[in-house]
Design a protein around this motif. Structure first.
Motif, PDB file in Angstrom:
ATOM      1  N   MET A 144       4.868   5.211 -10.215  1.00 49.33           N
ATOM      2  CA  MET A 144       4.984   4.092  -9.267  1.00 49.33           C
ATOM      3  C   MET A 144       5.881   4.463  -8.226  1.00 49.33           C
ATOM      4  SD  MET A 144       6.293   0.300 -10.526  1.00 49.33           S
ATOM      5  CE  MET A 144       4.580  -0.501 -10.770  1.00 49.33           C
ATOM      6  N   ALA A 145       5.587   4.128  -7.099  1.00 53.04           N
ATOM      7  CA  ALA A 145       6.622   4.672  -5.917  1.00 53.04           C
ATOM      8  C   ALA A 145       7.984   4.117  -5.986  1.00 53.04           C
ATOM      9  CB  ALA A 145       5.856   4.057  -4.696  1.00 53.04           C
ATOM     10  N   LYS A 146       8.284   3.105  -6.806  1.00 53.98           N
ATOM     11  CA  LYS A 146       9.695   2.670  -6.618  1.00 53.98           C
ATOM     12  C   LYS A 146      10.549   3.378  -7.333  1.00 53.98           C
ATOM     13  CE  LYS A 146       9.550  -0.699 -10.257  1.00 53.98           C
ATOM     14  NZ  LYS A 146       9.938  -1.799 -10.724  1.00 53.98           N
ATOM     15  N   ALA A 202       4.008  12.491  -1.709  1.00 51.80           N
ATOM     16  CA  ALA A 202       3.049  11.699  -2.201  1.00 51.80           C
ATOM     17  C   ALA A 202       2.327  11.007  -0.692  1.00 51.80           C
ATOM     18  CB  ALA A 202       3.355  10.611  -2.889  1.00 51.80           C
ATOM     19  N   LEU A 203       3.288  10.616   0.082  1.00 51.56           N
ATOM     20  CA  LEU A 203       2.814  10.034   1.321  1.00 51.56           C
ATOM     21  C   LEU A 203       1.975  11.029   2.314  1.00 51.56           C
ATOM     22  CD1 LEU A 203       2.463   7.759   3.579  1.00 51.56           C
ATOM     23  CD2 LEU A 203       4.899   8.640   4.255  1.00 51.56           C
ATOM     24  N   GLU A 204       2.304  12.477   2.209  1.00 48.77           N
ATOM     25  CA  GLU A 204       1.401  13.330   3.170  1.00 48.77           C
ATOM     26  C   GLU A 204       0.370  13.701   2.456  1.00 48.77           C
ATOM     27  OE1 GLU A 204       4.569  16.265   3.079  1.00 48.77           O
ATOM     28  OE2 GLU A 204       5.888  15.389   4.897  1.00 48.77           O
ATOM     29  N   LEU A 205       0.358  13.696   1.078  1.00 46.12           N
ATOM     30  CA  LEU A 205      -1.112  13.901   0.487  1.00 46.12           C
ATOM     31  C   LEU A 205      -2.029  12.963   0.737  1.00 46.12           C
ATOM     32  CD1 LEU A 205       0.464  15.483  -3.192  1.00 46.12           C
ATOM     33  CD2 LEU A 205      -1.001  16.573  -1.350  1.00 46.12           C
ATOM     34  N   CYS A 206      -1.451  11.411   0.410  1.00 43.31           N
ATOM     35  CA  CYS A 206      -2.541  10.442   1.018  1.00 43.31           C
ATOM     36  C   CYS A 206      -3.021  10.678   2.303  1.00 43.31           C
ATOM     37  CB  CYS A 206      -1.810   9.099   0.891  1.00 43.31           C
ATOM     38  SG  CYS A 206      -1.314   8.723  -1.073  1.00 43.31           S
ATOM     39  N   LEU A 207      -2.064  10.853   3.224  1.00 40.68           N
ATOM     40  CA  LEU A 207      -2.415  11.069   4.421  1.00 40.68           C
ATOM     41  C   LEU A 207      -3.334  12.182   4.705  1.00 40.68           C
ATOM     42  CD1 LEU A 207       0.753  10.348   6.482  1.00 40.68           C
ATOM     43  CD2 LEU A 207      -1.123   8.869   6.079  1.00 40.68           C
ATOM     44  N   ALA A 208      -3.392  13.323   4.047  1.00 37.34           N
ATOM     45  CA  ALA A 208      -4.329  14.400   4.068  1.00 37.34           C
ATOM     46  C   ALA A 208      -5.591  14.136   3.665  1.00 37.34           C
ATOM     47  CB  ALA A 208      -3.710  15.606   3.387  1.00 37.34           C
ATOM     48  N   ASP A 229      -7.709   2.189  -0.930  1.00 33.96           N
ATOM     49  CA  ASP A 229      -6.917   2.675  -2.039  1.00 33.96           C
ATOM     50  C   ASP A 229      -5.747   3.412  -1.549  1.00 33.96           C
ATOM     51  OD1 ASP A 229      -5.646   2.235  -4.674  1.00 33.96           O
ATOM     52  OD2 ASP A 229      -6.508   4.320  -4.910  1.00 33.96           O
ATOM     53  N   LEU A 230      -6.272   4.613  -0.888  1.00 39.14           N
ATOM     54  CA  LEU A 230      -5.338   5.697  -0.276  1.00 39.14           C
ATOM     55  C   LEU A 230      -4.439   4.845   0.656  1.00 39.14           C
ATOM     56  CD1 LEU A 230      -7.497   8.691   0.083  1.00 39.14           C
ATOM     57  CD2 LEU A 230      -5.458   8.603  -1.274  1.00 39.14           C
ATOM     58  N   TYR A 231      -4.826   3.829   1.386  1.00 38.57           N
ATOM     59  CA  TYR A 231      -4.040   3.209   2.492  1.00 38.57           C
ATOM     60  C   TYR A 231      -3.133   2.505   1.696  1.00 38.57           C
ATOM     61  CZ  TYR A 231      -2.296   0.314   5.947  1.00 38.57           C
ATOM     62  OH  TYR A 231      -1.747  -0.448   6.744  1.00 38.57           O
ATOM     63  N   ARG A 232      -3.255   1.710   0.443  1.00 40.06           N
ATOM     64  CA  ARG A 232      -2.291   1.079  -0.077  1.00 40.06           C
ATOM     65  C   ARG A 232      -1.224   1.897  -0.712  1.00 40.06           C
ATOM     66  NH1 ARG A 232      -6.836  -2.163  -1.189  1.00 40.06           N
ATOM     67  NH2 ARG A 232      -7.376  -1.026  -2.752  1.00 40.06           N
ATOM     68  N   ARG A 233      -1.643   3.022  -1.364  1.00 38.53           N
ATOM     69  CA  ARG A 233      -0.737   3.805  -1.925  1.00 38.53           C
ATOM     70  C   ARG A 233       0.126   4.541  -0.781  1.00 38.53           C
ATOM     71  NH1 ARG A 233      -4.677   7.400  -4.974  1.00 38.53           N
ATOM     72  NH2 ARG A 233      -3.051   8.914  -4.730  1.00 38.53           N
ATOM     73  N   ALA A 234      -0.443   4.918   0.339  1.00 41.96           N
ATOM     74  CA  ALA A 234       0.218   5.614   1.547  1.00 41.96           C
ATOM     75  C   ALA A 234       1.444   4.571   1.870  1.00 41.96           C
ATOM     76  CB  ALA A 234      -0.582   6.034   2.741  1.00 41.96           C
ATOM     77  N   TYR A 280       4.364   4.484  -0.725  1.00 38.02           N
ATOM     78  CA  TYR A 280       5.323   5.794  -0.416  1.00 38.02           C
ATOM     79  C   TYR A 280       6.117   5.668   0.719  1.00 38.02           C
ATOM     80  CZ  TYR A 280       2.273   7.684  -4.499  1.00 38.02           C
ATOM     81  OH  TYR A 280       1.718   7.860  -5.356  1.00 38.02           O
ATOM     82  N   ALA A 281       5.551   5.193   1.778  1.00 31.67           N
ATOM     83  CA  ALA A 281       6.170   4.869   3.083  1.00 31.67           C
ATOM     84  C   ALA A 281       7.245   3.781   2.901  1.00 31.67           C
ATOM     85  CB  ALA A 281       5.270   4.595   4.212  1.00 31.67           C
ATOM     86  N   GLU A 282       7.032   2.904   2.281  1.00 30.43           N
ATOM     87  CA  GLU A 282       7.927   1.788   2.129  1.00 30.43           C
ATOM     88  C   GLU A 282       9.106   2.448   1.177  1.00 30.43           C
ATOM     89  OE1 GLU A 282       5.631  -1.526   0.611  1.00 30.43           O
ATOM     90  OE2 GLU A 282       5.097  -2.013   2.492  1.00 30.43           O
ATOM     91  N   ARG A 283       8.945   3.012   0.124  1.00 24.88           N
ATOM     92  CA  ARG A 283       9.874   3.820  -0.617  1.00 24.88           C
ATOM     93  C   ARG A 283      10.767   4.665   0.114  1.00 24.88           C
ATOM     94  NH1 ARG A 283      13.773   3.369  -4.258  1.00 24.88           N
ATOM     95  NH2 ARG A 283      14.087   5.450  -5.159  1.00 24.88           N
ATOM     96  N   CYS A 284      10.184   5.627   0.737  1.00 26.07           N
ATOM     97  CA  CYS A 284      11.023   6.504   1.894  1.00 26.07           C
ATOM     98  C   CYS A 284      11.877   5.532   2.744  1.00 26.07           C
ATOM     99  CB  CYS A 284      10.069   7.331   2.848  1.00 26.07           C
ATOM    100  SG  CYS A 284       9.138   8.385   1.897  1.00 26.07           S
ATOM    101  N   GLU A 285      11.332   4.386   3.277  1.00 25.39           N
ATOM    102  CA  GLU A 285      12.534   3.521   3.982  1.00 25.39           C
ATOM    103  C   GLU A 285      13.190   2.947   3.194  1.00 25.39           C
ATOM    104  OE1 GLU A 285      13.903   1.687   7.493  1.00 25.39           O
ATOM    105  OE2 GLU A 285      12.204   3.162   7.405  1.00 25.39           O
ATOM    106  N   SER A 286      13.121   2.436   2.202  1.00 24.38           N
ATOM    107  CA  SER A 286      14.044   2.001   1.458  1.00 24.38           C
ATOM    108  C   SER A 286      15.308   2.927   0.879  1.00 24.38           C
ATOM    109  CB  SER A 286      13.473   1.499  -0.035  1.00 24.38           C
ATOM    110  OG  SER A 286      14.304   1.059  -0.933  1.00 24.38           O
TER     111      SER A 286
END
Length: 73
Positions: A1-3, A13-19, A33-38, A41-47
């Protein structure tokens, strides 16, 4: 889980999803699904960045006698 991930883990993980999103063979469901996961991950980085920003203290070297103050963007 990203949190539960660190900044570095979330970023990786974000970079892998984007790739994976660049794969032209992806079906729409996998892409969504990949978009939601990405996004998670982006929101976790921001947090994590916001948490660190709140903890950073600034020190003015031109006024060494003054105590550091919290960072305010």
């Amino acid at each position: 889980m990203a949190k539960d991930l660190s900044f570095r883990e979330s970023q990786t993980a974000l970079e892998l999803c984007l790739a994976q999103l660049q794969d032209e063979e992806l079906d729409v469901e996998s892409m969504a699904d990949l978009y939601r996961r990405a996004l998670a991950y982006a929101e976790r980085c921001e947090s994590v960045l916001q948490q660190v920003e709140q903890q950073v203290m600034q020190w003015d070297p031109s006024q060494p006698d003054l105590a550091p103050t919290p960072y305010a963007p």
